[in-house]
Write an enzyme that holds these catalytic residues in place. Structure first.
Site, PDB file in Angstrom:
ATOM      1  N   SER A  26       0.840  -1.191   0.000  1.00  0.00           N
ATOM      2  CA  SER A  26       0.000   0.000   0.000  1.00  0.00           C
ATOM      3  C   SER A  26       0.878   1.246   0.000  1.00  0.00           C
ATOM      4  O   SER A  26       1.766   1.392   0.832  1.00  0.00           O
ATOM      5  CB  SER A  26      -0.912  -0.006   1.236  1.00  0.00           C
ATOM      6  OG  SER A  26      -1.743   1.115   1.241  1.00  0.00           O
ATOM      7  N   GLY A  27       0.625   2.139  -0.949  1.00  0.00           N
ATOM      8  CA  GLY A  27       1.417   3.359  -1.053  1.00  0.00           C
ATOM      9  C   GLY A  27       2.616   3.243  -1.971  1.00  0.00           C
ATOM     10  O   GLY A  27       3.393   4.190  -2.121  1.00  0.00           O
ATOM     11  N   THR A  31      -1.578   2.868  -8.214  1.00  0.00           N
ATOM     12  CA  THR A  31      -2.607   3.664  -8.881  1.00  0.00           C
ATOM     13  C   THR A  31      -1.985   4.696  -9.804  1.00  0.00           C
ATOM     14  O   THR A  31      -2.455   4.904 -10.935  1.00  0.00           O
ATOM     15  CB  THR A  31      -3.500   4.354  -7.833  1.00  0.00           C
ATOM     16  OG1 THR A  31      -4.156   3.354  -7.038  1.00  0.00           O
ATOM     17  CG2 THR A  31      -4.557   5.213  -8.500  1.00  0.00           C
ATOM     18  N   ASN A  82      -1.110   5.740   3.313  1.00  0.00           N
ATOM     19  CA  ASN A  82      -1.314   6.119   1.917  1.00  0.00           C
ATOM     20  C   ASN A  82      -2.507   7.064   1.823  1.00  0.00           C
ATOM     21  O   ASN A  82      -3.615   6.705   2.213  1.00  0.00           O
ATOM     22  CB  ASN A  82      -1.558   4.860   1.082  1.00  0.00           C
ATOM     23  CG  ASN A  82      -1.720   5.145  -0.390  1.00  0.00           C
ATOM     24  OD1 ASN A  82      -1.676   6.287  -0.829  1.00  0.00           O
ATOM     25  ND2 ASN A  82      -1.920   4.100  -1.174  1.00  0.00           N
ATOM     26  N   SER A  85      -5.283   5.611  -1.162  1.00  0.00           N
ATOM     27  CA  SER A  85      -5.268   4.148  -1.219  1.00  0.00           C
ATOM     28  C   SER A  85      -6.509   3.613  -1.929  1.00  0.00           C
ATOM     29  O   SER A  85      -7.635   3.975  -1.600  1.00  0.00           O
ATOM     30  CB  SER A  85      -5.206   3.584   0.203  1.00  0.00           C
ATOM     31  OG  SER A  85      -5.252   2.176   0.186  1.00  0.00           O
ATOM     32  N   SER A  86      -6.302   2.739  -2.913  1.00  0.00           N
ATOM     33  CA  SER A  86      -7.431   2.097  -3.597  1.00  0.00           C
ATOM     34  C   SER A  86      -8.072   1.103  -2.654  1.00  0.00           C
ATOM     35  O   SER A  86      -7.410   0.193  -2.167  1.00  0.00           O
ATOM     36  CB  SER A  86      -6.947   1.377  -4.862  1.00  0.00           C
ATOM     37  OG  SER A  86      -6.413   2.277  -5.795  1.00  0.00           O
ATOM     38  N   GLY A 304      -2.960  -3.086  -2.306  1.00  0.00           N
ATOM     39  CA  GLY A 304      -1.596  -3.404  -1.896  1.00  0.00           C
ATOM     40  C   GLY A 304      -1.552  -4.134  -0.562  1.00  0.00           C
ATOM     41  O   GLY A 304      -2.449  -4.006   0.264  1.00  0.00           O
ATOM     42  N   GLU A 306      -0.966  -4.919   3.159  1.00  0.00           N
ATOM     43  CA  GLU A 306      -1.056  -3.981   4.285  1.00  0.00           C
ATOM     44  C   GLU A 306      -0.663  -4.651   5.589  1.00  0.00           C
ATOM     45  O   GLU A 306      -1.048  -5.791   5.860  1.00  0.00           O
ATOM     46  CB  GLU A 306      -2.480  -3.411   4.391  1.00  0.00           C
ATOM     47  CG  GLU A 306      -2.868  -2.538   3.199  1.00  0.00           C
ATOM     48  CD  GLU A 306      -4.228  -1.897   3.347  1.00  0.00           C
ATOM     49  OE1 GLU A 306      -4.509  -0.955   2.578  1.00  0.00           O
ATOM     50  OE2 GLU A 306      -5.016  -2.322   4.216  1.00  0.00           O
TER      51      GLU A 306
END
Length: 491
Positions: A26-27, A31, A82, A85-86, A304, A306
């Site tokens: 994540s981050g 994206t 993030n 974050s998606s 992502g 986590e």
């Protein structure tokens, strides 16, 4: 942007469908990478344009690029690590003609994180669009939707984080409005979406007190939500505080406790938002749809990995999805590619890679973590504590399972990306889909065509999910739906 026309010309030599997977923690920038890839492909497509069709194809490409601001606003949120974050997965398929220019596309989304609408971890935010709505609407729109400041809405203030200096909510709103115009959302459709978002916020402010059973104590919030969603105030009150069911042909109404009433409120809010999100994806697909008679390329942008200070049910599902992707890469990138090199007689060095099959067996096989979560979710007396006891009993000797020596509220999994401890609190509640049929029926009685249309076929979709999940009688849980949604990642 530097272009490589040689590379683009070789695109026509590709297999029928080429997929580029965007993965990482994540981050890590998945994206943003997805958007850059789309821009690059669009630039390459322009190089191949037929001048007689340039205007039409350019409009399709612009629509594909403009889909990003909409999907990010409705599907992304600030988390601890993030700011964008998606909270859903997406697969973007681009279709090309023989000359190499984009003819159209399609977006497939994977299980939006519905729980975020009604609850967030401390320091996190709800979906961007809610804050953008409050920051970007003009005075007339605010009055029409009875909107005020973000601090006044429970669904936005509960986490203790409302604003972020790196996020311009007003700009986000303007970008979404521009994108929706490009995507040919009508003025009426856009207004319907804004009213639904406002209705969700007001619904979150509906509070309950004990008076025999649960009773609504915040009439203004209830009336505002009812008007914006096209519902009768008395009927909304009834469905939030009572459970109705048909028993031997007779309708039975049972008072709810305050806790059950809150669940009713939250399940309705989650259903409204998730159905709206699905409708938006369908609108985008209708706009970018084109011919599918040649080649296609796909970009998969998935959640992502986590590992937060406190990890809950959402992180477990996200990390499970990443395990499935890692399994795919292990076979298709490492194993099959190396076999191909050997067949071609190439001189090269073998690459050692970690097989995560045993970790996935722990999660998804018979009596695995997912199976035990779902089993306990269906037991009336099942609790997070009884779930944890069963997990420890069944898997404490598994080398990929972690039973903490001290803390008695956690279990852990040794993922390919690292060991993660998960807090059991709330797992069963989040896993159960508490969206009741009587709540669905009320939404179908909305005076607003938009709300009615969102839920007209909701029941048939639930039946389809039930069949896919392997049970004709039990309502599919969140995790079972999630498992079905990531079947395309399986080897």
């Amino acid at each position: 942007m530097k272009t490589d026309f040689g590379t683009w010309e070789r695109f026509s030599e590709m297999s029928e469908t080429h997929v580029n997977h965007i993965i990482g923690e994540s981050g890590a920038g998945k994206t943003e990478s997805t958007k850059l890839i789309l821009k690059y492909i669009s630039a390459m497509s322009q190089h191949s344009l037929d001048p007689t069709a340039k205007e039409n194809i350019s409009n399709v490409e612009q629509a594909i690029l403009e889909s990003s601001p909409i999907m990010e606003a409705f599907g992304n949120a600030k988390t601890i690590y993030n700011n964008n974050s998606s909270r859903f997965g997406k697969f973007i398929q681009l279709n090309f003609c023989q000359k190499g220019n984009i003819q159209g596309g399609k977006i497939i989304d994977y299980l939006l994180e519905k729980n975020r609408v009604v609850r967030q971890n401390p320091g996190e935010r709800n979906y961007h669009i809610f804050y953008a709505l409050l920051a970007g609407t003009d005075k007339e729109q605010k009055e029409m939707c009875y909107l005020s400041e973000a601090e006044n809405y429970y669904y936005l203030r509960q986490s203790g984080c409302i604003a972020d200096s790196t996020i311009d909510d007003q700009q986000t709103f303007q970008e979404v409005m521009t994108a929706m115009r490009v995507m040919k959302f009508s003025t009426e459709e856009t207004l319907d979406v804004l009213k639904l978002l406002a209705g969700v916020l007001h619904l979150g402010n509906v509070e309950f007190v004990v008076a025999g059973g649960a009773q609504v104590s915040s009439k203004i919030a209830l009336e505002s939500a009812a008007e914006l969603l096209g519902l009768d105030t008395m009927q909304l009150t009834e469905v939030l505080t009572h459970r109705s069911m048909i028993l031997r042909g007779e309708e039975i109404s049972t008072p709810l406790t305050v806790e059950q009433a809150v669940d009713s409120r939250d399940s309705m809010a989650m259903a409204l938002y998730s159905q709206c999100f699905a409708w938006i994806i369908r609108k985008i697909n209708n706009r970018i749809k084109g011919k599918e008679d040649f080649k296609s390329a796909g970009v998969l942008d998935i959640f992502g990995f986590e590992n937060f200070e406190v990890n809950r049910f959402e992180q477990f599902n996200i990390n499970y999805a990443n395990e499935k992707l890692q399994e795919y890469f292990n076979k298709h990138i490492f194993s099959l590619e190396q076999l191909e090199y050997n067949r071609d007689g190439l001189v090269w060095e073998d690459i050692d890679w970690m097989d995560n099959g045993e970790c996935l067996d722990l999660i998804e096989k018979k009596m695995g973590i997912l199976a035990l979560i779902n089993e306990e979710s269906h037991f009336p007396k099942g609790t997070d504590s009884t779930l944890l006891a069963k997990l420890h009993s069944q898997h404490s000797n598994n080398p990929f399972y972690v039973k903490p020596r001290v803390n008695d509220h956690y279990f852990g999994v040794k993922h390919y990306a690292g060991e993660v401890l998960y807090h059991v609190k709330g797992i069963l509640e989040k896993n159960r889909d508490t969206f009741r049929h009587d709540v669905l029926n009320l939404l179908r009685e909305s005076r607003l065509d938009f709300i009615y249309d969102l839920f007209e076929h909701a029941s048939s979709q639930n039946n389809e999910d039930t069949l896919k999940s392997g049970s004709k009688h039990r309502k599919p849980t969140v995790s079972s739906q999630f498992k079905v949604s990531i079947i395309p990642f399986s080897v």
